[in-house]
Design a protein around this motif. Structure first.
Motif, mmCIF file in Angstrom:
data_model
loop_
_atom_site.group_PDB
_atom_site.id
_atom_site.type_symbol
_atom_site.label_atom_id
_atom_site.label_comp_id
_atom_site.label_asym_id
_atom_site.label_seq_id
_atom_site.Cartn_x
_atom_site.Cartn_y
_atom_site.Cartn_z
ATOM 1 N N GLN A 91 0.827 -1.207 0.000
ATOM 2 C CA GLN A 91 0.000 0.000 0.000
ATOM 3 C C GLN A 91 0.857 1.252 0.000
ATOM 4 O OE1 GLN A 91 -2.825 -0.362 3.307
ATOM 5 N NE2 GLN A 91 -2.915 -2.567 2.942
ATOM 6 N N TYR A 92 1.862 1.279 0.866
ATOM 7 C CA TYR A 92 2.722 2.456 0.965
ATOM 8 C C TYR A 92 3.552 2.643 -0.309
ATOM 9 C CZ TYR A 92 6.184 5.765 2.655
ATOM 10 O OH TYR A 92 7.000 6.858 2.780
ATOM 11 N N TYR A 93 4.088 1.557 -0.820
ATOM 12 C CA TYR A 93 4.896 1.601 -2.046
ATOM 13 C C TYR A 93 4.077 2.219 -3.180
ATOM 14 C CZ TYR A 93 7.740 -0.253 -5.947
ATOM 15 O OH TYR A 93 8.508 -0.397 -7.075
ATOM 16 N N LEU A 94 2.851 1.726 -3.349
ATOM 17 C CA LEU A 94 2.030 2.187 -4.462
ATOM 18 C C LEU A 94 1.512 3.603 -4.235
ATOM 19 C CD1 LEU A 94 0.204 -1.132 -5.308
ATOM 20 C CD2 LEU A 94 1.792 0.126 -6.776
ATOM 21 N N TRP A 95 1.173 3.935 -3.003
ATOM 22 C CA TRP A 95 0.721 5.288 -2.698
ATOM 23 C C TRP A 95 1.818 6.293 -3.026
ATOM 24 C CZ3 TRP A 95 -2.120 6.321 2.607
ATOM 25 C CH2 TRP A 95 -2.737 7.571 2.564
ATOM 26 N N THR A 96 3.040 5.987 -2.587
ATOM 27 C CA THR A 96 4.166 6.879 -2.854
ATOM 28 C C THR A 96 4.522 6.883 -4.339
ATOM 29 O OG1 THR A 96 5.010 6.383 -0.640
ATOM 30 C CG2 THR A 96 6.521 7.442 -2.171
ATOM 31 N N GLY A 97 4.468 5.719 -4.971
ATOM 32 C CA GLY A 97 4.768 5.639 -6.396
ATOM 33 C C GLY A 97 3.774 6.408 -7.242
ATOM 34 N N LEU A 98 2.492 6.325 -6.904
ATOM 35 C CA LEU A 98 1.480 7.092 -7.631
ATOM 36 C C LEU A 98 1.713 8.588 -7.468
ATOM 37 C CD1 LEU A 98 -1.657 4.929 -6.783
ATOM 38 C CD2 LEU A 98 -0.705 5.295 -9.072
ATOM 39 N N GLU A 99 2.143 8.985 -6.274
ATOM 40 C CA GLU A 99 2.495 10.381 -6.026
ATOM 41 C C GLU A 99 3.607 10.813 -6.984
ATOM 42 O OE1 GLU A 99 2.721 14.131 -4.251
ATOM 43 O OE2 GLU A 99 1.323 12.569 -3.629
ATOM 44 N N SER A 100 4.612 9.963 -7.167
ATOM 45 C CA SER A 100 5.732 10.313 -8.037
ATOM 46 C C SER A 100 5.307 10.424 -9.498
ATOM 47 C CB SER A 100 6.847 9.268 -7.902
ATOM 48 O OG SER A 100 6.535 8.072 -8.604
ATOM 49 N N LEU A 101 4.207 9.771 -9.871
ATOM 50 C CA LEU A 101 3.692 9.833 -11.239
ATOM 51 C C LEU A 101 2.800 11.040 -11.469
ATOM 52 C CD1 LEU A 101 2.809 6.084 -11.977
ATOM 53 C CD2 LEU A 101 4.764 7.395 -12.825
ATOM 54 N N GLY A 102 2.469 11.759 -10.400
ATOM 55 C CA GLY A 102 1.639 12.945 -10.556
ATOM 56 C C GLY A 102 0.235 12.818 -10.014
ATOM 57 N N PHE A 103 -0.076 11.680 -9.390
ATOM 58 C CA PHE A 103 -1.407 11.471 -8.826
ATOM 59 C C PHE A 103 -1.483 11.942 -7.378
ATOM 60 C CE2 PHE A 103 -1.217 8.070 -12.077
ATOM 61 C CZ PHE A 103 -2.389 8.334 -12.767
ATOM 62 N N GLY A 104 -2.695 12.152 -6.913
ATOM 63 C CA GLY A 104 -2.991 12.231 -5.496
ATOM 64 C C GLY A 104 -3.779 10.986 -5.161
ATOM 65 N N ALA A 105 -3.772 10.561 -3.899
ATOM 66 C CA ALA A 105 -4.450 9.322 -3.544
ATOM 67 C C ALA A 105 -4.957 9.369 -2.112
ATOM 68 C CB ALA A 105 -3.509 8.123 -3.731
#
Length: 302
Positions: free
Chosen positions: A232-246
């Motif tokens: 969960q943390y990996y993907l949340w942070t990774g999505l942030e790096s792609l430009g998303f909010g979550a």
């Protein structure tokens, strides 16, 4: 609709692929939430915009930070949205550790989301695949399972969830006023995003180890959830790096049965959490921090 099931436990469903949205967030925004210069400034004829640098597994082998670039974009980041990071500041953060810390700082909860995606769906899939392959698990059980729902499938999911809660309103389990003023608007806001990642645990991979190592049999379940949380943390942070909010949600067990039925999820898989993401349509709230000294103890420091 395309559906892919990998042996590693990834179910990827999407009705469409969005092209890169070139003008999602202007560089003139007063409070962009990314800490590092992972975007390139381009001219759209309307206003400056930023595109995420390609996410690639090969980037992890670089001795420099995998998310940094020499782009000229100016970023704004901090919990109070007052600290500005420019390329000159980014140039000082040359190590992967520096980047990891900055991405951790940038990962926040965004409740207001839009369905404008800053990257193609393939980048989301690449990120999810990297999580399922490289996030560790106790005794290498690899029991985490991910179901990725994008665009129309994402909207369908939240329609299912709204229907499930609507049933509780009819029975009186949820007061009508709370439903109209709080619960329904929140669910509709989550539906407005780009996608949802459902996090599951497959107990079939835990039971054999519980039998083999009887001394630890009561610990394999919690250990599996530790690994699930790392995904969960990996993907949340990774999505942030792609430009998303979550935002991470937990509507289980209310939604377990209808969601499993809609997406052919094995009945023994246990739903843990739902990570909803989209383009940020607002700013995260101010975050209060308890003193570090009360929460960390270090012995033997030199």
């Amino acid at each position: 609709m395309s559906t892919t099931m990998a042996s590693s436990g990834l179910l990827f469903r999407s009705c469409s692929s969005l092209s890169v949205a070139a003008a999602i967030r202007s560089t003139t925004s007063s409070a962009a939430h990314h800490p590092t210069s992972t975007f390139s400034t381009i001219s759209t004829g309307v206003s400056p915009a930023r595109l995420t640098a390609p996410f690639s597994s090969s980037s992890f082998s670089s001795p420099k930070s995998p998310f940094l670039s020499s782009a000229s974009a100016v970023r704004t980041f901090s919990s109070s949205s007052t600290t500005r990071f420019s390329t000159s500041a980014v140039a000082m953060a040359q190590t992967p550790t520096d980047t990891l810390i900055e991405l951790a700082k940038a990962r926040r909860t965004y409740y207001k989301l839009s369905n404008k995606s800053p990257v193609p769906d393939s980048k989301i899939e690449e990120l999810v695949n990297s999580a399922i392959l490289h996030v560790p698990s106790s005794f290498n059980t690899q029991s985490t399972r991910l179901v990725v729902l994008l665009h129309k499938e994402h909207e369908r999911l939240w329609d299912i969830i709204i229907d499930a809660f609507g049933g509780l309103v009819k029975t009186g389990a949820i007061p009508e006023e709370m439903w109209k003023n709080q619960t329904l608007p929140k669910l509709q806001g989550l539906k407005a995003g780009v996608g949802t990642i459902l996090f599951y645990e497959d107990p079939a991979h835990i039971a054999p180890l519980s039998e083999k190592f009887a001394l630890y049999k009561d610990h394999f379940g919690p250990w599996a959830e530790h690994s699930n949380a790392m995904h969960q943390y990996y993907l949340w942070t990774g999505l942030e790096s792609l430009g998303f909010g979550a935002t991470l949600q937990h509507y289980n067990p209310i939604i377990d049965a209808p969601v499993a039925s809609a997406y052919n999820v094995p009945s023994d898989w246990r739903l843990i959490a739902q990570l909803v993401f989209g383009a940020p349509a607002g700013q995260p709230g101010e975050k209060q921090y308890k003193p570090v000294e009360e929460r960390v103890k270090i012995y033997g420091k030199e």
